[in-house]
Scaffold this active site. Structure first.
Site, mmCIF file in Angstrom:
data_model
loop_
_atom_site.group_PDB
_atom_site.id
_atom_site.type_symbol
_atom_site.label_atom_id
_atom_site.label_comp_id
_atom_site.label_asym_id
_atom_site.label_seq_id
_atom_site.Cartn_x
_atom_site.Cartn_y
_atom_site.Cartn_z
ATOM 1 N NE ARG A 164 -3.737 -2.407 0.201
ATOM 2 C CZ ARG A 164 -3.732 -3.641 -0.129
ATOM 3 N NH1 ARG A 164 -2.244 -3.503 -0.885
ATOM 4 N NH2 ARG A 164 -3.743 -4.607 0.097
ATOM 5 C CB SER A 246 -9.175 -1.667 4.167
ATOM 6 O OG SER A 246 -9.987 -2.709 3.806
ATOM 7 C CD GLU A 346 -4.977 -0.233 3.524
ATOM 8 O OE1 GLU A 346 -5.649 0.621 2.152
ATOM 9 O OE2 GLU A 346 -4.876 -1.215 3.864
#
Length: 350
Positions: A164, A246, A346
């Protein structure tokens, strides 16, 4: 090029947070960036690049000039015996692009079905799902340096993909520290889809689908449909219940750290990684701390998946960025106090 003023951003972020852009320009083609930088009023102004708004938390009105990327277009660039090279404009909807590639007969992106956002955001986050990361299907991208107006192309190595993570999430601190956060506006992304196609099925939910259906050789479109069904059963539709997907990255620990946690919590969900580290399921950690279904103001933890924070106030009484971050920090504190692990968000906090 038209610069809009005092623009509502609620419909431009998947959390549905109410905020405004003091100034916003829609980038429909590369020439719009050139025109912007040629304009004395905007050349030196701070700028913020906005794609689909699916991975941001707005904590207030956005003062920098917002560049809303809306570059369209999809095409097959090249076809060889080893791969299809497919290109899409950064403003294209990601899920629609995945479906389009399959309909054209170019499989390989099916595991990324139903991920929200636009094509331009996919390399920034190095999106991943069901055993595949973008870097596994990436070829190259085109971008523009919004400070200098210079166009450039990057391959996978130059994007410095990580979990990520990418070069687009880091600020260059020196001459030899190449970071593009806040500088790059991605215009087009190309994907390398390997031939012959090989399905990626090494994921528990997909193994369950094969068992349920008795289909152990699914087509790419069948995998696409399975993943859409799996995601819809687990995750809320952001158009109905605002969210940013998420919210935390799955943390990685050493085998020794994992063994210590297992000794205290034998049911912890964990996955061994190729580099020898162990990835822990952040959703399980959050759930174990009792957060599933809990709220702080209008920010809540989704009842079906603790990894997802949601907007419980809807459009009438929407969540604020402050409420989201207060909840996120409380979750981080709980997880750290119980497991000694720091969860990393995130989304980009603006």
């Amino acid at each position: 090029m038209i610069v809009e003023h005092n623009v509502p951003l609620q419909q431009h972020n998947s959390f549905g947070i109410v905020a405004r852009a003091q100034h916003l320009v829609r980038i429909g083609e590369e020439a719009d960036v050139a025109a912007l930088l040629a304009d004395d009023r905007w050349r030196e102004a701070p700028k913020f690049v906005l794609g689909g708004g699916s991975n941001i938390v707005l904590t207030g009105d956005v003062k920098p000039l917002v560049l809303k990327v809306e570059i369209k277009g999809r095409r097959l660039v090249e076809e060889t015996s080893r791969a299809w090279i497919v290109e899409a404009g950064a403003g294209e909807i990601w899920h629609d692009t995945v479906r389009w590639t399959l309909e054209q007969g170019y499989p390989g992106l099916e595991n990324f079905a139903l991920i929200p956002g636009t094509v331009g955001g996919s390399p920034v986050q190095n999106i991943g799902a069901y055993g595949v990361e973008l870097q596994d299907r990436f070829h190259s991208l085109d971008a523009i340096d919004i400070e200098t107006g210079r166009s450039f192309t990057l391959d996978a190595a130059q994007c410095a993909f990580g979990y990520r993570d990418s070069v687009f999430k880091h600020v260059g601190a020196g001459e030899n520290d190449f970071g593009l956060a806040g500088r790059a506006l991605i215009t087009r992304v190309r994907f390398r889809l390997p031939r012959p196609w090989k399905p990626e099925l090494g994921y528990l939910d997909l193994e369950r689908k094969m068992g349920e259906t008795g289909n152990f050789s699914p087509s790419a479109m069948e995998i696409f449909d399975w993943i859409c069904a799996i995601r819809r059963a687990k995750l809320p539709d952001w158009r109905v219940l605002g969210n940013a997907g998420s919210f935390f990255k799955n943390p990685t620990v050493t085998p020794e750290q994992c063994a210590d946690i297992i000794a205290r919590d034998p049911k912890i969900v964990h996955y061994p990684m190729a580099d020898g580290s162990i990835k822990l399921a952040a959703g399980w950690l959050i759930d174990a701390c009792g957060w599933k279904g809990k709220s702080v103001g209008n920010a809540g933890v989704y009842e079906r998946q603790a990894l997802v924070l949601v907007n419980r106030g809807g459009k009438e009484n929407p969540v604020t960025g402050g409420e989201v971050m207060t909840l996120a920090k409380a979750i981080q504190t709980s997880v750290y106090e119980r497991f000694g692990i720091r969860l990393e968000p995130e989304p980009v906090v603006v």
